[in-house]
Write a protein that holds these residues in place. Structure first.
Motif, PDB file in Angstrom:
ATOM      1  N   GLU A 220       0.967  -1.268   0.067  1.00  0.00           N
ATOM      2  CA  GLU A 220      -0.083   0.173   0.032  1.00  0.00           C
ATOM      3  C   GLU A 220       1.007   1.309   0.132  1.00  0.00           C
ATOM      4  O   GLU A 220       0.464   2.245  -0.591  1.00  0.00           O
ATOM      5  CB  GLU A 220      -1.034  -0.143   1.220  1.00  0.00           C
ATOM      6  CG  GLU A 220      -2.201  -1.034   1.100  1.00  0.00           C
ATOM      7  CD  GLU A 220      -2.648  -1.131   2.495  1.00  0.00           C
ATOM      8  OE1 GLU A 220      -2.566  -0.421   3.587  1.00  0.00           O
ATOM      9  OE2 GLU A 220      -3.636  -2.150   2.659  1.00  0.00           O
ATOM     10  N   GLU A 221       1.725   1.100   0.711  1.00  0.00           N
ATOM     11  CA  GLU A 221       3.026   2.364   0.939  1.00  0.00           C
ATOM     12  C   GLU A 221       3.388   2.474  -0.463  1.00  0.00           C
ATOM     13  O   GLU A 221       3.752   3.826  -1.061  1.00  0.00           O
ATOM     14  CB  GLU A 221       3.945   2.120   1.848  1.00  0.00           C
ATOM     15  CG  GLU A 221       3.385   2.313   3.386  1.00  0.00           C
ATOM     16  CD  GLU A 221       3.030   4.035   3.536  1.00  0.00           C
ATOM     17  OE1 GLU A 221       3.747   4.868   3.308  1.00  0.00           O
ATOM     18  OE2 GLU A 221       1.922   4.011   4.126  1.00  0.00           O
ATOM     19  N   LEU A 222       3.897   1.479  -1.119  1.00  0.00           N
ATOM     20  CA  LEU A 222       4.499   1.680  -2.428  1.00  0.00           C
ATOM     21  C   LEU A 222       3.541   2.321  -3.500  1.00  0.00           C
ATOM     22  O   LEU A 222       3.882   3.221  -4.187  1.00  0.00           O
ATOM     23  CB  LEU A 222       5.020   0.386  -2.917  1.00  0.00           C
ATOM     24  CG  LEU A 222       5.694   0.364  -4.339  1.00  0.00           C
ATOM     25  CD1 LEU A 222       6.807   1.055  -4.383  1.00  0.00           C
ATOM     26  CD2 LEU A 222       6.100  -1.225  -4.717  1.00  0.00           C
ATOM     27  N   GLU A 223       2.285   1.587  -3.601  1.00  0.00           N
ATOM     28  CA  GLU A 223       1.254   2.139  -4.570  1.00  0.00           C
ATOM     29  C   GLU A 223       1.020   3.807  -4.127  1.00  0.00           C
ATOM     30  O   GLU A 223       1.024   4.534  -5.236  1.00  0.00           O
ATOM     31  CB  GLU A 223      -0.025   1.455  -4.281  1.00  0.00           C
ATOM     32  CG  GLU A 223      -1.030   1.856  -5.292  1.00  0.00           C
ATOM     33  CD  GLU A 223      -2.507   1.088  -4.938  1.00  0.00           C
ATOM     34  OE1 GLU A 223      -3.174   1.630  -5.112  1.00  0.00           O
ATOM     35  OE2 GLU A 223      -2.165  -0.262  -4.791  1.00  0.00           O
ATOM     36  N   ALA A 224       1.189   4.154  -2.892  1.00  0.00           N
ATOM     37  CA  ALA A 224       0.715   5.493  -2.554  1.00  0.00           C
ATOM     38  C   ALA A 224       2.012   6.522  -3.006  1.00  0.00           C
ATOM     39  O   ALA A 224       1.923   7.475  -3.609  1.00  0.00           O
ATOM     40  CB  ALA A 224       0.625   5.683  -1.067  1.00  0.00           C
ATOM     41  N   ALA A 225       3.110   5.667  -2.886  1.00  0.00           N
ATOM     42  CA  ALA A 225       4.470   6.335  -3.072  1.00  0.00           C
ATOM     43  C   ALA A 225       4.600   6.812  -4.568  1.00  0.00           C
ATOM     44  O   ALA A 225       4.968   7.795  -5.014  1.00  0.00           O
ATOM     45  CB  ALA A 225       5.799   5.831  -2.616  1.00  0.00           C
ATOM     46  N   LEU A 226       4.464   5.937  -5.263  1.00  0.00           N
ATOM     47  CA  LEU A 226       4.394   6.060  -6.694  1.00  0.00           C
ATOM     48  C   LEU A 226       3.163   6.895  -7.469  1.00  0.00           C
ATOM     49  O   LEU A 226       3.817   7.422  -8.448  1.00  0.00           O
ATOM     50  CB  LEU A 226       4.417   4.373  -7.548  1.00  0.00           C
ATOM     51  CG  LEU A 226       5.467   3.615  -7.026  1.00  0.00           C
ATOM     52  CD1 LEU A 226       5.238   2.064  -7.648  1.00  0.00           C
ATOM     53  CD2 LEU A 226       6.719   4.082  -7.598  1.00  0.00           C
ATOM     54  N   ALA A 227       2.362   6.844  -6.570  1.00  0.00           N
ATOM     55  CA  ALA A 227       1.227   7.933  -6.939  1.00  0.00           C
ATOM     56  C   ALA A 227       1.327   9.607  -6.743  1.00  0.00           C
ATOM     57  O   ALA A 227       0.783  10.118  -7.142  1.00  0.00           O
ATOM     58  CB  ALA A 227      -0.095   7.424  -6.728  1.00  0.00           C
ATOM     59  N   ALA A 228       2.505   9.567  -5.530  1.00  0.00           N
ATOM     60  CA  ALA A 228       2.507  10.920  -5.113  1.00  0.00           C
ATOM     61  C   ALA A 228       3.030  11.835  -6.060  1.00  0.00           C
ATOM     62  O   ALA A 228       3.774  11.666  -7.022  1.00  0.00           O
ATOM     63  CB  ALA A 228       3.568  10.540  -3.907  1.00  0.00           C
TER      64      ALA A 228
END
Length: 173
Positions: A49-57
């Protein structure tokens, strides 16, 4: 690590970490193993979830805040690097810049064989590594450069298969 998760860890991991410490204090071996498995599963889920949010930041600060957790877990499980590589091409410009800044530090500490295996799977577009890295992605050349510097410093060489894979990708440009 467990005490850190109990006190400063993220909310999804705090409660199971506390339960594990309590069960360890009570001497419940079977409960310990189950709790460790549960914490590991939650950690991987939270990391994804953190990776998905980081890549969308859209802001580099947001990506820089979220990516280190994922990269830290890559140290423990280098195969997780595949998800980072697979998501790179679709990431925001801010996230791509942050990945390019942080990735070399990670590659210096991961086992060379593990990084080579993950990168080759991505370059070949193997089923577990979909989508494959695009020919325009800067990550394969960045990784090859970092690994070549590391190998030179350690008195070794970059695996020939990785060099050939990156050069094959570049030749498609």
């Amino acid at each position: 690590l467990l005490l850190e998760l109990c006190t400063a860890g993220s909310a999804p991991l705090r409660a199971p970490s506390i339960r594990l410490v309590v069960s360890m204090a009570a001497g419940e071996g079977v409960a310990q193993a189950a709790a460790v498995d549960q914490i590991a599963a939650r950690a991987h889920s939270h990391a994804a979830e953190e990776l998905e949010a980081a890549l969308a930041a859209e802001e580099e600060e947001e990506a820089a805040r979220r990516l280190p957790l994922y990269l830290a877990l890559c140290n423990r499980s280098p195969s997780m690097l595949a998800a980072l590589l697979a998501g790179f091409d679709g990431a925001s410009a801010a996230a791509q810049a942050t990945v390019q800044e942080l990735l070399p530090g990670l590659l210096l500490h991961l086992p060379m064989e593990a990084v080579t295996e993950v990168l080759l799977a991505q370059l070949r577009g193997e089923p577990d590594a979909s989508p494959p890295l695009s020919a325009a992605s800067p990550l394969p050349l960045l990784a090859l450069h970092v690994l070549a510097d590391r190998a030179t410093a350690e008195g070794g060489t970059v695996p020939a298969a990785l060099t050939a894979g990156v050069l094959g990708l570049v030749s498609r440009l």
